[in-house]
Scaffold this active site. Sequence first.
Site, PDB file in Angstrom:
ATOM      1  CE  LYS A  55      -3.881  -2.017   2.597  1.00 57.59           C
ATOM      2  NZ  LYS A  55      -4.938  -1.813   1.600  1.00 57.59           N
ATOM      3  NE  ARG A  87     -11.449  -9.751  -2.330  1.00 51.73           N
ATOM      4  CZ  ARG A  87     -11.765  -8.809  -3.223  1.00 51.73           C
ATOM      5  NH1 ARG A  87     -12.075  -9.147  -4.455  1.00 51.73           N
ATOM      6  NH2 ARG A  87     -11.771  -7.542  -2.885  1.00 51.73           N
TER       7      ARG A  87
END
Length: 507
Positions: free
Chosen positions: A282, A357
Amino acid sequence: SVGAMSPTPTVLDVAPSLRHPVDIRVVDHDDPLDGVEAVSVPVTTTDAVPDVLGVDLAGLGRAGFRPTVGSALAFPASGAPVLVAVGVGDVASLTAATVRDAAAAFANAVPFDGHLATRVPRSSRMTTAESAAAIVEGVLLARYRFSLRSTEPETAEVASLTLVAPEGERAAVEEGAARGRLMARVGMLSRDLSTSPAGMLTATAMADLAVELGPDAGLEVEVFDKEQLTEMGCGGLLGVNRGSVEPPRMIVMRYQPEGEPTGHLALVGKGIMYDSGGINLKPSDESHSQMKNDMTGAAAILAAMTALREVGCRARVTAYLMCTDNMPSGSAMQLGDVLTARNGKTVEVKNTDAEGRLVMMDGLSLAVEDEADVIVDIATLTGACLRTFGTEVAGVMGNHPAVVAQVRAAGERADEPAWELPLIKSYRSQLDSTIADMTNLGGPNAGSITAGLFLEEFVDGTPWAHIDIAGTGQAESSRRWVQKGPTGFGSRLLVEFAASFTVPTDG
């Protein structure tokens, strides 16, 4: 402050929800207000300003006050309690949400006073118990502070809150105050966990806390370590954990009501204790500096589970908290890797920052194996949901309208709103892989929906709803009863959902 604590404090040392019990008192309308430092004086849009303030509405207006919800003005006083003009609008239109907001405005107007008092208003749109509960939530959540400073905080903690009951309704106020305290504690515990630095709240520490809190809440808690997760074939959680020196943990919390359960509800929470993005690192911006809170879904569930017995939840509830860091290292998950979920499905990794997920697919699979009647998952899952709804509304989607409707109704009661997004089946092709059953990332658009479609692959037709709290999990600034930083959004929603849960009978 942490000055008197150990050099490396734990969440148990610093969590406001666990360390600072508030004395909540209920008195009759004609009882004296002993030991109170600040008193709320409601000002409406329809009635004259109470004489006790010694000023009319025009005078209040010159000081910047408006008789609407959210406005509050404290009158300085020497010795006597501070009087606070609190806008409440039209009393007949008050709801639990507006009472909560007005109570928060009162509490925020006197940040240095710890002993507060307020009357409980009546309204045709809520019960007196609901009004009392909303006041307690508004005051306690508004004044919530989490501090690791070495000095004492400038603002005072709420030490006592006195509720003045309408004539003949003391019992109703006492009932509401108890529920308000409980719901405020749930929200604060969720904030405690989401605010804790990742070095303090590791997956192991999260598991230890669940084990510590579970028995007093009537919960059975089981913790699964890396070796057990390997034997179970939880390839998603293990794959994401590969880059971290901290071992993963799956925390399973079980609540069994007295008597025959009305159904079996499973809750699955994303517990990424820190999300660097993995190999897909990130950027170093303000939003991503807060990735210690990427476990807010798991925190919301843990906090909610501690309240189920006290709210009289009649369903059996099993929670799966999927906890690990997502870190870059020489052993980290790589692009192109193929992970095998607990249910045997294979997933090609197209982006290591779509990791939530991956850990949740194992929890969803286990919930299916446990034959849950309904599955609800909650996660800070997609930036796309933040861009769609901003920071005040969560996204919800699912395969069963009645379950989605129950989630949305619970959000309305908790003032943690969720809005439905469609699961557009044609978008499922964006998850196709040439070498595995699916990939973990769709195309550049509709990211929240493709993430929902990914999760749906692991519920095997069980009625299910997915709550995306990526936008609501963090507040950029303080507003109402939400402080800047991690919000605890979803924890109170889940309590409301579980307390009223019914197994859907239609498709």
